[in-house]
Design a protein around this motif. Structure first.
Motif, mmCIF file in Angstrom:
data_model
loop_
_atom_site.group_PDB
_atom_site.id
_atom_site.type_symbol
_atom_site.label_atom_id
_atom_site.label_comp_id
_atom_site.label_asym_id
_atom_site.label_seq_id
_atom_site.Cartn_x
_atom_site.Cartn_y
_atom_site.Cartn_z
ATOM 1 N N TRP A 323 0.857 -1.188 0.000
ATOM 2 C CA TRP A 323 0.000 0.000 0.000
ATOM 3 C C TRP A 323 0.891 1.235 0.000
ATOM 4 O O TRP A 323 2.004 1.225 0.513
ATOM 5 N N GLY A 324 0.379 2.300 -0.576
ATOM 6 C CA GLY A 324 1.085 3.573 -0.513
ATOM 7 C C GLY A 324 1.987 3.841 -1.692
ATOM 8 O O GLY A 324 2.288 2.956 -2.493
ATOM 9 N N ASP A 325 2.420 5.088 -1.786
ATOM 10 C CA ASP A 325 3.275 5.550 -2.878
ATOM 11 C C ASP A 325 4.676 5.784 -2.329
ATOM 12 O O ASP A 325 4.958 6.818 -1.723
ATOM 13 N N TYR A 326 5.556 4.818 -2.538
ATOM 14 C CA TYR A 326 6.932 4.928 -2.064
ATOM 15 C C TYR A 326 7.751 5.828 -2.992
ATOM 16 O O TYR A 326 7.441 5.983 -4.182
ATOM 17 N N ASP A 327 8.790 6.403 -2.433
ATOM 18 C CA ASP A 327 9.709 7.252 -3.190
ATOM 19 C C ASP A 327 10.317 6.478 -4.357
ATOM 20 O O ASP A 327 10.780 5.338 -4.190
ATOM 21 N N ASP A 328 10.315 7.084 -5.538
ATOM 22 C CA ASP A 328 10.773 6.399 -6.746
ATOM 23 C C ASP A 328 12.234 5.966 -6.655
ATOM 24 O O ASP A 328 12.584 4.836 -7.026
ATOM 25 N N ASP A 329 13.100 6.861 -6.192
ATOM 26 C CA ASP A 329 14.520 6.516 -6.121
ATOM 27 C C ASP A 329 14.754 5.353 -5.155
ATOM 28 O O ASP A 329 15.568 4.461 -5.419
ATOM 29 N N PHE A 330 14.045 5.356 -4.045
ATOM 30 C CA PHE A 330 14.164 4.256 -3.093
ATOM 31 C C PHE A 330 13.704 2.955 -3.730
ATOM 32 O O PHE A 330 14.372 1.915 -3.605
ATOM 33 N N LEU A 331 12.581 2.981 -4.442
ATOM 34 C CA LEU A 331 12.083 1.767 -5.090
ATOM 35 C C LEU A 331 13.063 1.250 -6.140
ATOM 36 O O LEU A 331 13.249 0.038 -6.278
#
Length: 749
Positions: A323-331
């Motif tokens: 769930w949720g929108d994680y930071d792109d760079d982290f992903l």
């Protein structure tokens, strides 16, 4: 707070700061409005081309978003400063009043070194002038005044320090630009930080010691504050990466806390969701604490958690990404490291891994799968983060299983090569979650928006990586359609993907070697260069799944109606017209649309023929559902990917002529979705083919006539007949295309 500092405080600078921030908020509100309505609106209406279509337009959208974030952050800062200023003034006034009351009792408050103070007698009775009396007091009065002054100073210190804490936390949220933090007052921001401290201590306890009541406090608190940026940052930073992994692994570890499991097992899924949302919010922060948290989560991904035989960090953390929108760079960094571990666990993808055993903990508590395969949760996270998803699937994985040296992307490995672990749901059924989340992530990666959503006016046109990935998807299913037919639950995502690449699909089936039909099916942004054969096989396969069929069929009708309106608009500039003769444009639109619908219909016939009544009803229900979904969104546009632009002169945008035509055509599609099943299988195929062709002709004719009417084209009274005749040709041509390009995909009835 020093006694002297508060007693002699001048609030002019603080008053000026509050006033300046108030003016800044007003200015930013106007800038946000101008950027959103003016700048972004103009960008969405503009007829972008080339690099501007994907780069400049997206940049303008993000810039407008920064103004919105700046306004939100400025409002929060202003409210916090204003509240703190008012509180400090109130503390200052209370201090003055306390000192005055002391004087009336012959007590004075005097500053001492280091910011302290003392309460003493003001005038000793022995030194009072003759005939003068001195107010009496006793030791209790001295103590009461001292305590009151100290209490005022403590409260002033609290006001000042908490304001400093939350203002610094807000500033730390974004290294560049602004964060969209919004607080109505200082106290709400302080409450978020204090709640984070409280709950991080609870989560940091030994999981075996966590009580049911503490579990409830933790779950309800995370639910309330999951989307609060300051809370999320503080909670994750204080808990730490190691603490985060050990908490979720620990409470799910068999035997670690049986009492908690017995009392709250049915609510573990709620905690998983709220913890996931909280960590996703926290990941968007650029604070030093969160930078360390993200780095350590990745570093610990390949290491066992809690015990040497415990799950790996990736297995634990991936279940907190659903769930949720994680930071792109982290992903991106997380995914790269995760796939390195996947290579090690599978010897370069040559065998399976991540098999769940009876003693393995259930790291996913939703019941859909045990959560032992880290790709399942991670891919669900990617489905909410399109940019990270695109980057992940285009990254290289390794060489193919057969030992050749060709590069294998993450997409090809996961979709074509991976030996997916067989897992079960809580009900004992075979789980489809891993592959279904793969489809959702691919939907996000190819469309540029989160899976399960429709494009909006702000969705950028497809970029080169998205378009190239769509090419791989179509060619892969064309190469081996069992990759979809054996996993039909993925069809809704692939159908949505196809519906957003209809301009590219229509271009492919024209077989135009010199590209003249680029003006007939305009594409802004990068084009997915598809082969006619691959498209035919892809659509035929999609047609065998009711949700995939419905997504493309309804999408194609919507796109065809918009296209008719676009090309029949008399204001369309000369250099954007496909042909001077409107008849030629209408006929070619109808021809392409007919072939798309006909190809889908043949795939549908493959399924309906076997179980006519039941299967056909499912198809019609799906068509109705997809119609309702597209009716409330933008759908596939003309010329700019998601937004219909009639011309720079006419300026017809979403909500204009094109939407009127589209809405009326889709209403006809919806009203006809009543099921057409027949008793005999063979009869069903023939009858359905005939009825489908008639319906397609009717919709296409109606779209042409409605477009001509709305544009007041009295000069083309035969436009409906032009459209109907070529719609029928295209529908019939699909049979030839399937016979010659996809005959091996047909089944014997």
């Amino acid at each position: 707070m020093d006694y002297d500092a508060l007693r002699s405080a001048s609030f002019k600078l603080l008053d000026d700061a509050v006033s300046d921030w108030s003016l800044l908020v007003d200015h930013l509100e106007r800038l946000e409005r101008d950027a959103g309505v003016g700048l972004r609106g103009a960008a969405n209406r503009a007829n972008w081309a080339g690099v501007n279509a994907t780069v400049s337009r997206e940049f303008i959208g993000k810039t407008a978003g920064e103004f919105k974030d700046a306004h939100a952050q400025a409002k929060s800062v202003h409210r916090i400063l204003s509240d703190t200023r008012d509180e400090l003034k109130r503390h200052h006034r209370r201090l003055e009043e306390a000192v005055e009351r002391g004087l009336k009792k012959n007590l004075t408050v005097t500053a001492t070194g280091g910011g302290g103070f003392t309460v003493s007698m003001n005038v000793h009775p022995d030194r009072a002038g003759k005939g003068n009396s001195v107010p009496e007091h006793d030791e209790r009065d001295v103590t009461a005044l001292r305590d009151e002054v100290q209490r005022i100073l403590d409260e002033a210190t609290e006001s000042d320090s908490t304001a400093s804490k939350v203002l610094k936390a807000i500033a730390d949220q974004s290294r560049y630009g602004f964060s969209a933090v919004t607080y109505k007052d200082r106290d709400s921001a302080v409450a978020a930080v204090e709640k984070a401290d409280e709950l991080s201590k609870l989560a940091g306890k030994d999981p075996g010691d966590l009580t049911a009541r503490e579990f409830d406090r933790l779950s309800s608190g995370l639910k309330e504050y999951a989307k609060d940026p300051l809370f999320a940052d503080r909670f994750a930073s204080r808990l730490g990466a190691k603490g985060t992994l050990e908490f979720w692994s620990g409470i799910n570890e068999p035997g670690a806390n049986p009492d908690l499991g017995d009392a709250r097992r049915e609510r573990f899924d709620e905690l998983q969701k709220h913890l996931s949302l909280t960590l996703a919010t926290a990941s968007q922060s650029d604070s030093a604490g969160m930078a360390d948290w993200k780095r350590q989560i990745i570093d610990q991904g390949g290491q066992p958690v809690r015990t040497p035989s415990g799950p790996l960090g990736f297995q634990v953390m991936s279940n907190l990404m659903r769930w949720g929108d994680y930071d792109d760079d982290f992903l991106r960094q997380y995914g790269s490291s995760l796939m390195d571990t996947e290579k090690k666990m599978t010897s370069g993808g040559t065998h399976g891994a991540w098999r769940h055993t009876p003693n393995s903990p259930f790291l996913n508590r939703t019941g859909s799968d045990p959560g032992w395969d880290p790709l399942a949760g991670y891919l669900k996270g990617l489905s909410n983060s399109p940019d990270a998803a695109t980057s992940f699937f285009t990254d290289s994985f390794t060489s193919k299983r057969d030992g050749d040296d060709r590069s294998l992307s993450n997409f090809h490995y996961l979709f074509e090569e991976r030996d997916w672990p067989v897992e079960q749901t809580d009900d004992g059924e075979t789980s489809i979650t891993g592959r279904n989340n793969l489809a959702l992530a691919l939907e996000a990666a190819t469309t540029g928006h989160p899976a399960g959503e429709l494009p909006t006016a702000d969705t950028p046109p497809h970029n080169a990586d998205q378009a190239r990935l769509m090419q791989h998807v179509v060619s892969s299913i064309s190469e081996d359609n069992t990759r979809l037919t054996e996993h039909g639950f993925m069809a809704d995502s692939f159908g949505q993907m196809a519906s957003e690449y209809l301009p590219d699909i229509n271009r492919a089936i024209t077989n135009d070697p010199d590209g003249d039909t680029a003006r007939l099916f305009p594409v802004t942004g990068a084009e997915a260069r598809l082969e006619h054969r691959d498209v035919t096989r892809f659509l035929f396969t999609l047609g065998q799944h009711n949700e995939g069929y419905a997504a493309v069929e309804v999408g194609q009708k919507s796109y065809m109606a918009r296209l008719m309106s676009y090309h029949l608009d008399p204001a369309l500039p000369e250099n954007m017209r496909y042909a001077q003769d409107p008849q030629f444009a209408v006929q070619n639109i109808a021809l392409g649309s007919g072939e798309v619908s006909g190809t889908l219909a043949q795939g549908r016939a493959e399924v309906v023929a076997g179980e006519a009544a039941e299967k056909d009803a499912a198809y019609e229900e799906s068509v109705a559902n997809w119609k309702d979904g597209i009716a409330s969104g933008i759908g596939t546009g003309v010329g700019v990917g998601t937004t219909y632009i009639a011309s720079p002169i006419g300026g017809a945008v979403v909500g204009g002529v094109a939407d009127t035509v589209t809405g009326q055509v889709l209403n006809q599609v919806f009203s006809d979705a009543e099921g057409k099943a027949k008793a005999a299988a063979g009869g069903a195929m023939g009858t359905y083919w005939q009825d489908g062709m008639k319906d397609n002709n009717k919709y296409t004719e109606a779209a042409a006539e409605l477009a001509a009417d709305k544009h007041h084209r009295k000069d083309i009274p035969d436009v409906g007949e032009w459209a109907r005749g070529y719609a029928q040709r295209g529908y019939q041509a699909s049979s030839t295309s399937v016979d010659r390009m996809a005959a091996d995909l047909r089944t014997d009835i």
